[in-house]
Scaffold this motif. Structure first.
Motif, PDB file in Angstrom:
ATOM      1  N   ASP A  94       0.814  -1.217   0.000  1.00  0.00           N
ATOM      2  CA  ASP A  94       0.000   0.000   0.000  1.00  0.00           C
ATOM      3  C   ASP A  94       0.850   1.270   0.000  1.00  0.00           C
ATOM      4  N   ASN A  95       0.372   2.253  -0.732  1.00  0.00           N
ATOM      5  CA  ASN A  95       0.960   3.584  -0.703  1.00  0.00           C
ATOM      6  C   ASN A  95       0.107   4.496  -1.587  1.00  0.00           C
ATOM      7  N   LEU A  96       0.216   5.792  -1.339  1.00  0.00           N
ATOM      8  CA  LEU A  96      -0.433   6.742  -2.229  1.00  0.00           C
ATOM      9  C   LEU A  96       0.245   6.712  -3.593  1.00  0.00           C
ATOM     10  N   LEU A  97      -0.504   7.065  -4.605  1.00  0.00           N
ATOM     11  CA  LEU A  97      -0.027   6.958  -5.986  1.00  0.00           C
ATOM     12  C   LEU A  97       1.343   7.601  -6.179  1.00  0.00           C
ATOM     13  N   PHE A  98       1.523   8.819  -5.662  1.00  0.00           N
ATOM     14  CA  PHE A  98       2.780   9.528  -5.929  1.00  0.00           C
ATOM     15  C   PHE A  98       3.962   8.929  -5.179  1.00  0.00           C
ATOM     16  N   LYS A  99       3.678   8.094  -4.180  1.00  0.00           N
ATOM     17  CA  LYS A  99       4.744   7.438  -3.432  1.00  0.00           C
ATOM     18  C   LYS A  99       4.982   5.995  -3.882  1.00  0.00           C
ATOM     19  N   MET A 100       4.093   5.464  -4.698  1.00  0.00           N
ATOM     20  CA  MET A 100       4.171   4.043  -5.039  1.00  0.00           C
ATOM     21  C   MET A 100       5.281   3.773  -6.047  1.00  0.00           C
ATOM     22  N   SER A 101       6.096   2.762  -5.733  1.00  0.00           N
ATOM     23  CA  SER A 101       7.170   2.394  -6.652  1.00  0.00           C
ATOM     24  C   SER A 101       6.657   1.443  -7.721  1.00  0.00           C
ATOM     25  N   VAL A 102       7.384   1.353  -8.801  1.00  0.00           N
ATOM     26  CA  VAL A 102       7.048   0.402  -9.861  1.00  0.00           C
ATOM     27  C   VAL A 102       7.106  -1.019  -9.308  1.00  0.00           C
ATOM     28  N   SER A 103       8.053  -1.273  -8.429  1.00  0.00           N
ATOM     29  CA  SER A 103       8.169  -2.597  -7.813  1.00  0.00           C
ATOM     30  C   SER A 103       6.919  -2.951  -7.006  1.00  0.00           C
TER      31      SER A 103
END
Length: 251
Positions: A94-103
């Motif tokens: 889980d993470n907000l879109l702008f923090k989410m990594s491709v991994s």
């Protein structure tokens, strides 16, 4: 020759998957309890065997094509050809879109979507040969959108489309495909979610229960009961459906 039906339940070492494995064994199926590590599945297998059922522990990464093929071969050799597949394996990143990594995106897609595809494809020939089969995929209310879960929501929504298409393609061969979309269920995974956001689990449960029409938190057995229905012979005319098991109506 045994006519006992054989099921594979992925992500079955604990929580919802373990409850599903136990329930299908109670229903008279032989069950392959599958998770990343076979050893982690041993307690569930031991419980099933102690209750008079047949089960084996299988270790496999469902996102790995070769591992899935090997796992299905093992199940076929030890229990018989699997004609019931419950795609329950899942992970959270889980993470907000702008923090989410491709991994984080790729990992969730690989386990939920690629895993369901690989396991279902690997078992469909058995179903066609038998003229009977059941595919049950675990979606989620998060498929409707959930802040901080753009990867998980997309994967769970994708599983609903996957389910409907499998139902259309395999229905003429005696195979049904359905999805279950749980709401809040008390599991180790939801406990980890509470810890991540810094909320005591009891408070988290109370808040989630209060958000339902029935004012209850779901239990793994609530999902296992729904899987049992879809797998049953009497559900032969139910296919391509998404059942929200969430304590109230969902869109």
């Amino acid at each position: 020759m045994s006519t006992q039906k054989v099921a594979i339940v992925t992500g079955a070492a604990r929580g919802i998957g373990a409850a599903i494995a136990r329930r299908l064994a109670d229903d008279g199926l032989a069950v392959a309890v599958l998770d990343l590590e076979a050893q982690a599945c041993s307690p569930v297998v031991d419980e099933i065997i102690a209750a008079g059922g047949r089960a084996i522990a299988v270790g496999a990464d469902v996102s790995d094509e070769d591992a899935v093929a090997t796992a299905v071969d093992q199940v076929t050799a030890e229990l018989g050809a699997p004609t019931v597949v419950v795609n329950n394996a899942g992970v959270l990143r889980d993470n907000l879109l702008f923090k989410m990594s491709v991994s984080d995106w790729d990992t969730v897609m690989a386990v939920h979507l690629r895993g369901a595809f690989l396991m279902t494809r690997a078992c469909q020939r058995n179903m066609l040969d038998a003229g009977w089969g059941r595919v049950v995929n675990l979606s989620s209310t998060s498929a409707l959108g959930n802040r901080g879960q753009v990867n998980y929501s997309a994967a769970k929504a994708g599983l609903q489309g996957f389910t409907k298409t499998v139902a259309l393609e395999l229905g003429r061969f005696g195979v049904t495909a359905n999805a279950i979309a749980p709401g809040f269920i008390e599991t180790d995974m939801t406990r980890e979610t509470a810890e991540r956001i810094g909320v005591p689990f009891d408070d988290f449960i109370s808040a989630c229960a209060d958000d339902t029409a029935v004012k209850l938190a779901g239990q793994p057995d609530d999902i296992a009961n729904a899987v049992s229905f879809f797998v049953d012979e009497r559900a032969r005319y139910v296919s391509g459906q998404v059942l929200y098991v969430a304590g109230g109506p969902k869109a």
